[in-house]
Design an enzyme around this catalytic site. Structure first.
Site, PDB file in Angstrom:
ATOM      1  N   TYR A 362     -26.903  -6.249 -52.114  1.00 33.25           N
ATOM      2  CA  TYR A 362     -27.444  -5.872 -50.789  1.00 33.25           C
ATOM      3  C   TYR A 362     -26.354  -5.594 -49.753  1.00 33.25           C
ATOM      4  O   TYR A 362     -25.195  -5.903 -49.963  1.00 33.25           O
ATOM      5  CB  TYR A 362     -28.520  -6.824 -50.296  1.00 33.25           C
ATOM      6  CG  TYR A 362     -28.272  -8.290 -50.080  1.00 33.25           C
ATOM      7  CD1 TYR A 362     -27.033  -8.854 -49.927  1.00 33.25           C
ATOM      8  CD2 TYR A 362     -29.382  -9.147 -49.982  1.00 33.25           C
ATOM      9  CE1 TYR A 362     -26.882 -10.211 -49.695  1.00 33.25           C
ATOM     10  CE2 TYR A 362     -29.231 -10.502 -49.743  1.00 33.25           C
ATOM     11  CZ  TYR A 362     -27.982 -11.022 -49.596  1.00 33.25           C
ATOM     12  OH  TYR A 362     -27.836 -12.347 -49.362  1.00 33.25           O
ATOM     13  N   GLU A 363     -26.809  -4.941 -48.690  1.00 35.03           N
ATOM     14  CA  GLU A 363     -25.917  -4.455 -47.620  1.00 35.03           C
ATOM     15  C   GLU A 363     -24.786  -3.563 -48.177  1.00 35.03           C
ATOM     16  O   GLU A 363     -23.652  -3.601 -47.709  1.00 35.03           O
ATOM     17  CB  GLU A 363     -25.414  -5.613 -46.761  1.00 35.03           C
ATOM     18  CG  GLU A 363     -26.605  -6.286 -46.080  1.00 35.03           C
ATOM     19  CD  GLU A 363     -26.294  -7.063 -44.843  1.00 35.03           C
ATOM     20  OE1 GLU A 363     -25.281  -6.765 -44.203  1.00 35.03           O
ATOM     21  OE2 GLU A 363     -27.084  -7.959 -44.524  1.00 35.03           O
ATOM     22  N   GLY A 364     -25.162  -2.811 -49.203  1.00 37.20           N
ATOM     23  CA  GLY A 364     -24.214  -1.909 -49.868  1.00 37.20           C
ATOM     24  C   GLY A 364     -23.700  -2.542 -51.144  1.00 37.20           C
ATOM     25  O   GLY A 364     -23.003  -3.562 -51.103  1.00 37.20           O
TER      26      GLY A 364
END
Ligand code: CAA
Length: 380
Positions: A362-364
């Site tokens: 998550y978040e890239g």
């Protein structure tokens, strides 16, 4: 480089450690099993000041620096990554954007209750067909004069049901591609806004992840954050800081697993001695310790860059990439050091191993971080 922490930073670190031990540890296994995180505990995190750590006190926050936030994230994540992702999303992805780009009215109405922990927020970028490829937004926010008409679906939204306020990224003008995207503040209970069932996840099972459905939801124009078409840049800038929070989470998960493995290795005996006396185990601990220290330096450096007003896109991406890889490696080794006991829930390391995986996603994802890092070093 030596990071010398101030009295205040040491105090925040200790407060987070105490909170994690006293409030998070007792029922962490139950929350993982039941996938339920009590509202009372979310409220307690707010009362202890963890929900708006970097927000100015005028808007209900604690007015601390990013390094203090990272220290707190690390301590909370050693014990419960489901709790720390709520803290990370509320601080980095919701409060930061509102404080930095919101109007005074938006700050009074939304930021103040969010930063003081009275309510929590969610950040809604990902879609069924737009995860890593974030410019491909299918959700639309059609300009209807005094309001936008919001339609579409968002996926894997942290705090999906527990949140009261949602920052939703949507396409207003497809001809303008990513420059035609807006960030809108959506309130729970708006007509046409529905929350899907909770996701049944591998890790961070205590955290509340849902898909969200918007069907002709009327969003007043004053709920747009920033100028028309600023939504994608807003999301990217927000995520650049968010990645520092998740890097700190990954660091905490790794450090928590290492602490447990170290302790266990000094107690557990095999072949007539504590297992820490066997080089096979001692070398694992040496590798874990070294990698965690390296990750810590990257994470603290990114936080210091942000505090110094420097560009932290590169340092934040490097911190997240490395710390999340270390979290995965370290938790796997912690389970291995625990042997059969490592596979049992009571010893905590199997949960940390499951929790670690999401930090690479998550978040890239790690691959997205490599895009950000390589583009940054190649353009210099
Ligand atoms: N700061 C400011 N602007 C930025 C930026 C940054 N860090 N990164 C990109 N931009 C701008 C670019 O300048 C460009 O704007 P202009 O054309 O006006 O100059 C625009 O954004 C588009 O950039 P790119 O051409 O680089 O876009 P791209 O399609 O190649 O993708 C990407 C870039 C970095 C891969 C991006 O899509 C990305 O970060 N993807 C990953 C998305 C992500 O992290 N999702 C996580 C979901 S949130 C979550 O997980 C929360 C949770 O629940 C825990």
């Amino acid at each position: 480089m030596e990071f010398s922490l101030s009295e205040e930073q040491l105090m925040i670190q200790q407060a987070a450690k105490d909170f994690a031990q006293n409030e998070l540890l007792p029922d962490v296994i139950e929350r993982d099993e039941t996938q339920k995180f009590p509202d009372s505990l979310v409220k307690k995190m707010g009362e202890h000041g963890f929900m708006g750590m970097m927000v100015n006190a005028n808007y209900g926050g604690s007015g601390l620096d990013t390094l203090s936030y990272v220290l707190a994230m690390e301590e909370l994540s050693k014990i419960d990554a489901s709790a720390s992702v709520m803290v990370s999303v509320n601080n980095s992805l919701v409060c930061w954007g509102l404080e930095t780009y919101g109007t005074e009215e938006q700050k009074q109405k939304y930021l103040t209750p969010l930063a003081s922990g009275k309510i929590i927020g969610a950040f809604c970028l990902s879609e069924p067909e737009a995860g890593s490829d974030a410019t491909s937004q299918k959700t639309t926010a059609i300009d209807k004069g005094d309001h936008y008409l919001l339609n579409g679906t968002k996926n894997w939204i942290t705090n999906g049901n527990q949140a009261e306020v949602y920052i939703v990224i949507a396409q207003t003008d497809r001809d303008k591609a990513h420059r035609g995207i807006n960030a809108l503040i959506v309130e729970k209970g708006m007509e046409g806004f529905d929350i899907g069932p909770k996701e049944n996840k591998l890790g961070i099972r205590g955290s509340d992840t849902h898909s969200l459905m918007f069907n002709d939801v009327m969003i007043p124009k004053e709920n747009r954050i920033g100028a028309d078409g600023f939504g994608f840049k807003f999301a990217m800038k927000t995520l650049a800081g968010g990645r520092i929070g998740i890097a700190a989470q990954a660091l905490g998960i790794a450090a928590g697993a290492y602490d447990l493995a170290l302790q266990y290795s000094k107690q557990r005996k095999a072949f007539g001695t504590e297992i820490s006396n066997h080089q096979a185990i001692a070398f694992k601990l040496a590798d874990m310790h070294t990698k965690i220290q390296a990750a810590r330096h990257l994470v603290y450096q990114a936080a210091c860059d942000k505090d110094a007003g420097k560009d932290y896109t590169l340092s934040g991406a490097m911190a997240k990439l490395y710390a999340s890889e270390v979290a995965m490696e370290t938790t796997i080794e912690a389970v291995q050091i625990h042997g059969g006991n490592g596979y049992v829930k009571e010893y905590h390391v199997e949960r940390l191993m499951r929790d670690a995986k999401i930090t690479q996603i998550y978040e890239g994802t790690s691959e997205i971080q490599k895009i950000v890092i390589s583009r940054s070093i190649l353009q210099d």
